[in-house]
Structure formats: C-alpha cells, structure tokens
Scaffold this motif. Structure first.
Motif, PDB file in Angstrom:
ATOM      1  N   ALA A   1      -7.902   2.090  13.923  1.00 41.08           N
ATOM      2  CA  ALA A   1      -7.662   1.431  12.644  1.00 41.08           C
ATOM      3  C   ALA A   1      -8.608   1.978  11.579  1.00 41.08           C
ATOM      4  CB  ALA A   1      -7.830  -0.081  12.767  1.00 41.08           C
TER       5      ALA A   1
ATOM      6  N   GLU B   1      -1.366 -11.324   9.644  1.00 40.09           N
ATOM      7  CA  GLU B   1      -1.364  -9.925  10.078  1.00 40.09           C
ATOM      8  C   GLU B   1      -2.614  -9.623  10.902  1.00 40.09           C
ATOM      9  OE1 GLU B   1      -0.225  -5.955  10.635  1.00 40.09           O
ATOM     10  OE2 GLU B   1       0.853  -7.817  10.144  1.00 40.09           O
TER      11      GLU B   1
ATOM     12  N   ARG C   1      -6.337  -1.670   8.835  1.00 37.14           N
ATOM     13  CA  ARG C   1      -4.973  -1.095   8.868  1.00 37.14           C
ATOM     14  C   ARG C   1      -4.773  -0.315  10.174  1.00 37.14           C
ATOM     15  NH1 ARG C   1      -3.326   1.910   3.603  1.00 37.14           N
ATOM     16  NH2 ARG C   1      -3.263  -0.256   2.935  1.00 37.14           N
ATOM     17  N   ASP C   2      -3.763  -0.732  10.955  1.00 37.41           N
ATOM     18  CA  ASP C   2      -3.450  -0.069  12.246  1.00 37.41           C
ATOM     19  C   ASP C   2      -2.945   1.357  11.982  1.00 37.41           C
ATOM     20  OD1 ASP C   2      -2.608   0.740  14.727  1.00 37.41           O
ATOM     21  OD2 ASP C   2      -1.516  -1.109  15.199  1.00 37.41           O
TER      22      ASP C   2
ATOM     23  N   SER D   1      -1.205 -10.333   1.353  1.00 38.97           N
ATOM     24  CA  SER D   1      -1.504  -8.964   1.822  1.00 38.97           C
ATOM     25  C   SER D   1      -0.696  -8.621   3.076  1.00 38.97           C
ATOM     26  CB  SER D   1      -2.992  -8.811   2.125  1.00 38.97           C
ATOM     27  OG  SER D   1      -3.246  -7.507   2.643  1.00 38.97           O
ATOM     28  N   THR D   2      -0.156  -7.407   3.104  1.00 39.88           N
ATOM     29  CA  THR D   2       0.570  -6.927   4.295  1.00 39.88           C
ATOM     30  C   THR D   2      -0.367  -6.281   5.300  1.00 39.88           C
ATOM     31  OG1 THR D   2       1.019  -4.830   3.184  1.00 39.88           O
ATOM     32  CG2 THR D   2       2.689  -6.566   2.999  1.00 39.88           C
ATOM     33  N   ASP D   3      -1.615  -6.046   4.933  1.00 39.28           N
ATOM     34  CA  ASP D   3      -2.631  -5.541   5.869  1.00 39.28           C
ATOM     35  C   ASP D   3      -3.356  -6.725   6.493  1.00 39.28           C
ATOM     36  OD1 ASP D   3      -2.155  -2.817   5.451  1.00 39.28           O
ATOM     37  OD2 ASP D   3      -3.366  -2.831   3.626  1.00 39.28           O
TER      38      ASP D   3
ATOM     39  N   ILE E   1     -10.570  -5.277   5.202  1.00 36.40           N
ATOM     40  CA  ILE E   1      -9.134  -4.964   5.312  1.00 36.40           C
ATOM     41  C   ILE E   1      -8.965  -3.936   6.435  1.00 36.40           C
ATOM     42  CG2 ILE E   1      -7.128  -3.998   4.152  1.00 36.40           C
ATOM     43  CD1 ILE E   1      -8.259  -5.046   1.533  1.00 36.40           C
TER      44      ILE E   1
ATOM     45  N   ILE F   1      -2.329  -8.177  14.599  1.00 40.69           N
ATOM     46  CA  ILE F   1      -2.857  -6.863  14.979  1.00 40.69           C
ATOM     47  C   ILE F   1      -3.818  -6.964  16.159  1.00 40.69           C
ATOM     48  CG2 ILE F   1      -4.903  -6.786  13.464  1.00 40.69           C
ATOM     49  CD1 ILE F   1      -4.139  -3.961  12.747  1.00 40.69           C
TER      50      ILE F   1
END
Length: 847
Positions: A92, A38, A112-113, A19-21, A110, A42
């Motif tokens: 986020a 990640e 996400r910024d 996952s890129t998140d 999950i 973050i």
C-alpha cells in the motif's frame, strides 16, 4: 456528519464518509481514533475493532520505502506492506498529514491498496516473455502500418535485425508473387473481420522467397479505434516441399494409368513410344524423355523418338547424353540414375550424364525376353527421383516390355490369352494364386461331400506388424515385403502343394497329403526362413516375421468351415503369444471356449461394469470415473477385460459388450442424479461397430436410464457427462467414417477421449482432425516417468501439447505416490490407477 459537529471534527467526519481510499484519523501517539468503511475493508475487519489500535501494528516487519518526491514538510509519504486480518499481505501507499484547526489537532493517514500494480507488472513481464520466446515470428505495427516491434523468431526467419525494420513498412518483405488485388482483399478482410489468416510468400533479407502461414489481427482500444496490427507467421517450406513431392507421385500414377491405356490402344511400336514420351513428360514434371532402341549390339543404339516440354523453343537433350546413360543401363540390365552430379557408375563419363542441379535416369525394357532398349528421362531439378518415382518409372518400362511382346503378331493372341488367364488366377503383386483358386482347390478335395478324398493341411499365414511397415517405410516397401514373403512361400512348396494370397497381408498354404506333424514342420521352416531372411530398404536391413496357424483334415476337422475356423483360431493364438511362431489348431481351442463364455454372459446378463476413479492430480479430488468391462462367470469369479476383450473383438462380440457396459454406466449416472450426489464425468469405451449405430443408440440408452430412475429431461441436463474413449486402432480403420459417426454425438453433448496415446502409432493427425477433449497416456509410458528422463521428457511434451490445444491430459496406470507427484510436476492434469484405490464393480446387467 452528526448534528452539532463543527470545526475540525466535522471536516474529518466528512472526509471519512466520502473518501474512496482508506482513511485513518489518529492522535499524536499514532492511535486510531476513527476509520472509514474502506479502511475496515482493506484490512478485512470490522470498523469498531480499529478504534484504539495502532496503525503501525497492522504493518509487517518489512522496512518502509519513503517517497521523497511526494513529501511535504507537514506530511509523510511511503510504501509499506500491511497484514490483513486473514493473514494476507498486501502493498500500500501511505500518506500521513496533520490536520490543525484552532486548538484541535489530528493526524490523517490515507492508505491506498497497490496490489493491482504488482499484478499489472507481472502480466506485462509475462507478455514480454511470451513475445520474446515465441517460436513463431511476431511483428507489431502501428495503426499507420509501420513496424514498431519484432521478436527474435522474426529475425531468424527473415534475416532482418530489429533495428533494420523498426519504422519500416511490412511491404519490404513482399516477394512479388502476389498481385495488388491479393493484398487489397487481405486488408479488406482485416478491416471488416478484425483478422486474416492464410498462406503467403515473402522474401528474406538475402532475397530468398519462402512460403509462410500468416495470421494478422487487429488491436483496438476502449473506443474501438485501431491502435495496432499484430502479425504471427511461421515457415511452411517443408510442408510445401512434401506437398510437391506428393503431387509428383500422384501425377506419375496418372502417367502410369495413361501408359496402360496406350499399351491397350496403340497398334505399332512407334506410336507407343511417342505416346509414352509425351505422357511421361507432361504428367511426370520432367524436362524431356526419349526412347532408345538397340539395333544389334550395345554399341549400335538409336533414339527412336523423344519429347520435350520445351520442344517449341527447340530444346532437346544432346543425343550423346541420351545414348551414354541408356547404353550403361542396357549393359547392366537394370535402371541407372544419376542426380545432382553424383559420382557416375558403369564407366559413364561425368560430362555426358547429369550436370549439377539436374537428374537423369535410364530404365531398360525387353522384347521377347531380351533387352531391346531403354526409357531415358531428364529433369532440371537436383535429386528429383525418389523411391516412389523410380518404382513407377520401372513399371512404365515393364509396360513397354509387355506392349512390345504384344506387338509380335505371332504371339499376340497367345500373349493376350495367357495374360488374361494369369490375371484371373494370380495376384498381380505377388504372382501367387488368388483366393478363389485356393478355395476351388480345397473344395475339389471335398467333391464327394464333407469327408475329404485325401488328408491335407492348411497353413494360414499373417505378417506381423505389417501396418507399421507400411506407415513407417511407405506402401512401396510394404509391397516389397509381400513379394519377399511370396518368394519364400513359393520356394517352400512341394510338387502338388499350392500357396495363394488370402487377402491383405495374409497367405494360405494348401499342403495336399500332409499329416499334422509334417505340416507343422513345413510351416515352422517357413516361419524361420522369413525371420532370418532380411530385405534391404535404403541400405538398411528390415526383417519380416509371421504368425502361422495350422489345421489338418481329417484329424482336426472334417468340413472346410471347421478347418478354416481352427486355422484362424491357431493364428490368433500365435498372435496373442507375440507373433513369429506357429501354432496348431489343437493348441488353440481357448478362443472358442472363451467365446462361448462371453456369449453365455451376454445372454444371462453377466456383463459387469467396474468403476475406476479418475482424480485431479492437483486437487486430489475425484473428477470422473471410467467404466471397465468385466465378465462374471457362473461361479461368481470375475474376468478382467484383458482376459476376454481381444477374443470378443476377434469373434465379433465387442459391440454388444460395449453396449452393455455403457448402459450400466448410464444407469449408475442416473442413480447419482436421483440421489443428489455431486456430478462427475463418466468415461466409456465404444467400438467402431457401436459408433456406427451413432446417436440413436446412445441417446436411447441415456433416455432409458432416465426413465428407469424417474429423472426428467431437465434434471442432470447441464451437458451430457459422458466421454467416449476411442483407440487409435478404431481410427486407423477408417478415419472419415469415425469422424462421420462422431459428429451427431458431439453435437448432442458427448465428448471424445483418445485412449492409449503415446503407446501406439500416436499420429498427431488425429489431434488435428478430431475434436478430442481428453488425451489418455498409456500405462507403458506412465510407469517409467519417475525413473527414466527420456520418458519424462516425452510425457512433458504431451502435457504441453494438450495444454496448447485445450485438451485435458490423463495418465493411466498410476500405482505409487512418486509417479503421481512426477506426473503433476510434468503438467499432467488428471490420473487414474490402483494408487487412487481399487476398482469397484458398481453393477452388472444381472442386478
């Protein structure tokens, strides 16, 4: 995925890895069991520090914002603010769902910024604010060239509301003045080069045609496809009107030159009159002109000749109109002008002169000393005549008078000889003796040698602030000031005295037989009368003052050279004390003493360079230093620049002082490079004389500093760190010469700073013509910004101007923290002054 992992655990491991998140795996208590890289990035921490912690602990106290549209029965979606490890807060989006497989259960979050969304929104809001508040009109069209947006400035410029032009083609603004070929070339340039810029005529909603400066630019997407066109324009009507007025004045000067040739070549009055009427109309942009001559009395006038640019169509002004105004001017003995239906004078009937929207004037001339006629001119423009044009038309009338006198055969030879003799010995503007005549008269007093045949005194007079008068009111007013001064000087001379124009705004009085006290008294009377006798410009009072230096022979000096030098020194002293005063030679020897000290210091290597730090007002760090000249006396005492620079400039020593200080600054720079100290900029002053020597001199000094400190060409070679400071006074002498001298220096890497901006003439033309990198604001403004709102407003505008032009602004003379804070708030970039530390004499040529 680790070997042996199956079921839910293996799937979660797969998710964490790919996952890129940011992904957090939690138990039913919200405790983090695992997280991917990640997630640690973050939050700004190591992955192992997350295990066993609660995700809630990383959130701020700000309430969360649920996402109702994205929620599922088995998941939770919301926005919240989180803390990074370094204390930074970021927004986020969070999605939490449960993962179940068999008996295994976990919760997956999950994160996400979304910080970039805020930045994008800020940029969009900023772009919209710039668009809406721009002082320049902006128009945006689609790729099909249909208007999709305009700003308020566009509405004010064109008179069209946005709703009236959206969806329309910009063609609705076309004035009809340009050909289709013009527009075809314009769009060809836009397509080939991505932009076009130039002058164009457009039409407002009310039908008015106006000039504007237009810039069209192309907007392309990532695939290089044109998506929009952006046009930015501003009204240049005032500039065009100024250019037209200047063209009128220039052409009238050409007319005057033509008239001078007519006066020299014509052999009879009628041929002269015809030539003058034609020349005045053709060069002066007039509708028509006439010569009216007086037969026996003002009631008996006739039109000797006339000329109209519409002669082929049969248009000429009614003879009654011409005679009415001409008669009034002849009776008054002075020019009469009426513009745009102004209230007439001298009993002139309203309907017989200039109607609304037109201008007319009559300029009387003489023959044999008596009024004999008038030059009558007419323009179909309202308020056509300004002071410069009126001055030139009066000169043409004077030329007619001179020519008519010359046509008198009995006096032709005598008049020619008299005029030639007069011009050879008298200044054409003031009527005073020329310089060579005064020099011959003084030399005649020394015919037997250095010792004069009788006592005499010299009074050297220089008008104060004459350059300001010329720049503020124009050269016509400057000429009036010179004539006014000449009249007063001529009236104060005794029988046997002489007064002449020495050059520019300087005059010289030769007082034969006058002892020192009598000469001083005479010059003081002149000084007082000048200061208390005003001249009037456009109904306003203007006072001209003078500085005067007096020297007498034989008491002050015996030779002509001695006497003139002493008079010049006394004049310099009067100027230094503020002007509008008289000084005797005996009260002004200090300049020669100071000149001797300067010469000795130059010869003995006692010129020093004092370094003053230049500080970034925002960062508080030293970013540059300015090298200031200091003169070290034999006893070790140090003179500041203000104590000797003016004298050095007056005596022609400034160029060598600047050269010595620049050499020291370059040596100091080389020492910094050699000792691996952080590089900074070095500001140095350069006189006009040193600039004239150009790149060979300054690059030679730089190479010499490298050689002395064993620095190779590549060391410290990331751009020349020297900034040349130029004063407005240097630019005023010859802007083109300064620009020519700077060109190779700029190419080499030197930069330019404009010194003392805001305290001199502060012409914005310098910023337009010269590649200025730094703008130094004078101390006179800086020391008042913290206490005077007007001064603060001026400095704020200078800061905005500098930022718009990409110029760094520097405030000089900062002496306290309050002033430094105020300047930072006003947008000034850097500052210098005693607040940041005392000057340090880094080196001198003696060491």
């Amino acid at each position: 995925m680790q070997p042996g992992e199956t079921g839910l655990r293996s799937k979660l491991a797969f998710l964490l890895e790919l996952s890129t998140d940011a992904v957090f795996v939690m138990d039913d208590q919200g405790i983090i069991q695992a997280a991917n890289r990640e997630a640690s990035r973050i939050l700004g921490c190591e992955p192992e520090t997350l295990a066993g912690a609660s995700l809630r602990a990383w959130r701020t106290d700000a309430p969360i914002r649920p996402h109702p549209d994205g929620a599922r029965p088995d998941s939770l979606c919301y926005s919240a603010y989180f803390n990074r490890r370094n204390g930074e807060i970021f927004l986020a989006d969070v999605s939490i769902t449960n993962a179940i497989e068999g008996d295994e259960r976990a919760y997956v979050a999950i994160v996400r910024d979304m910080s970039w969304h805020i930045e994008v929104a800020h940029k969009q809001n900023l772009a919209a604010a710039v668009f809406d508040n721009s002082m320049q009109a902006i128009l945006v069209t689609s790729a099909a060239n249909r208007i999709i947006a305009v700003n308020g400035a566009f509405e004010r410029l064109t008179g069209y509301a946005a709703s009236e032009v959206i969806g329309q083609s910009p063609r609705l603004l076309q004035s009809g003045r340009h050909s289709q070929a013009f527009y075809a070339e314009l769009w060809r340039s836009v397509r080939e080069h991505g932009h076009w810029q130039g002058e164009i005529w457009d039409r407002r909603k009310n039908g008015e045609v106006f000039p504007e400066w237009l810039t069209i630019s192309v907007v392309r997407d990532d695939s290089d496809t044109i998506t929009h066109y952006v046009a930015i324009c501003h009204d240049i009507t005032e500039r065009k009107q100024s250019e037209e007025r200047l063209r009128h004045v220039t052409d009238f000067y050409s007319a005057l030159c033509q008239v001078d040739q007519l006066v020299a070549c014509r052999t009879n009055p009628q041929a002269l009159f015809e030539g003058i009427c034609r020349t005045t109309v053709e060069y002066g942009h007039l509708r028509c002109a006439s010569i009216v001559v007086l037969e026996s009395s003002p009631a008996d006038l006739r039109v000797a000749t006339d000329y109209s640019k519409d002669r082929e169509t049969g248009y000429l002004a009614p003879e009654a109109t011409t005679l009415t105004l001409s008669r009034a001017a002849i009776m008054a003995g002075e020019a009469i002008v009426q513009q745009d239906n102004d209230t007439p004078s001298f009993g002139v009937e309203q309907d017989m002169v200039a109607t609304a929207g037109s201008s007319a004037g009559a300029f009387p001339f003489k023959r044999g000393g008596r009024l004999s006629g008038a030059l009558w001119v007419f323009s179909d423009e309202a308020h056509f005549f300004n002071d410069d044009l009126l001055h030139l038309l009066k000169r043409i009338a004077e030329d007619i008078s001179f020519a008519l006198d010359g046509f008198d055969q009995e006096t032709l030879r005598q008049a020619a000889e008299s005029r030639a003799n007069y011009l050879a010995h008298h200044d054409t503007l003031t009527g005073l003796f020329r310089r060579n005549v005064i020099e011959d008269a003084i030399a005649h007093l020394h015919v037997s040698g250095d010792q004069p045949s009788q006592a005499y005194s010299l009074g050297l007079i220089d008008l104060d602030h004459f350059k300001v008068i010329n720049d503020t009111y124009g050269h016509t007013v400057g000429d009036e000031a010179l004539v006014h001064t000449a009249k007063i000087l001529r009236g104060r001379m005794r029988l046997g005295d002489m007064v002449g124009r020495w050059g520019g705004e300087e005059f010289l009085c030769l007082l034969v037989g006058a002892e020192p006290d009598a000469a001083l008294y005479s010059m003081e009377r002149i000084c007082d009368q000048l200061a208390n006798t005003p001249i009037f410009v456009a109904g306003r009072e203007l006072r001209v003052t003078a500085s005067i230096g007096v020297a007498s022979s034989p008491s002050d000096g015996k030779t002509i050279t001695e006497l003139m030098t002493l008079a010049d020194a006394a004049l310099y002293q009067a100027k230094q004390e503020g002007g509008n005063r008289v000084r005797r030679a005996t009260s002004a020897p200090s300049i020669f003493l100071l000149g001797g000290q300067i010469e000795e210091a130059l010869a003995c290597n006692r010129i020093a360079a004092a370094a003053q730090a230049i500080v970034s007002l925002k960062e508080g760090a030293i970013v540059a230093e300015e090298s200031l000249a200091r003169l070290v006396l034999p006893d070790g005492a140090i003179l500041e620049a203000g104590q000797f620079i003016d004298a050095a400039a007056h005596l022609g020593q400034l160029e060598r002082i600047d050269q010595a200080v620049i050499a020291l600054a370059m040596r100091h720079w080389a020492e910094r490079i050699k000792n691996d100290r952080a590089p900074i900029l070095h500001f140095v002053n350069a006189s006009a004389g040193l600039l004239a020597q150009g790149l060979p001199k300054l690059s030679g000094l730089l190479q010499e500093a490298r050689n002395q400190n064993h620095i190779g060409d590549r060391e410290g070679a990331s751009g020349t760190p020297f900034v040349i400071e130029i004063t407005e006074r240097a630019m005023l002498r010859d802007r083109q010469a300064v620009k020519r001298h700077l060109a190779p220096l700029l190419e080499y890497g030197f930069r330019v700073a404009l010194d003392d901006f805001g305290t001199g003439y502060s012409s914005f033309l310098y910023l337009a013509e010269f590649p200025v990198s730094f703008l130094k604001i004078g101390k006179q403004l800086v020391e008042r910004v913290a206490s005077e709102q007007r001064m603060a407003a001026i400095v704020r505008d200078i800061a905005h101007l500098g930022h718009d032009l990409g110029i760094t602004t520097i405030a000089e003379g900062i002496e306290d923290a309050d002033t430094a804070r105020t300047l930072l708030d006003l947008g000034i970039d850097w500052g210098q002054g005693y607040y940041f530390g005392k000057l340090t004499v880094k080196s001198s040529t003696a060491t």
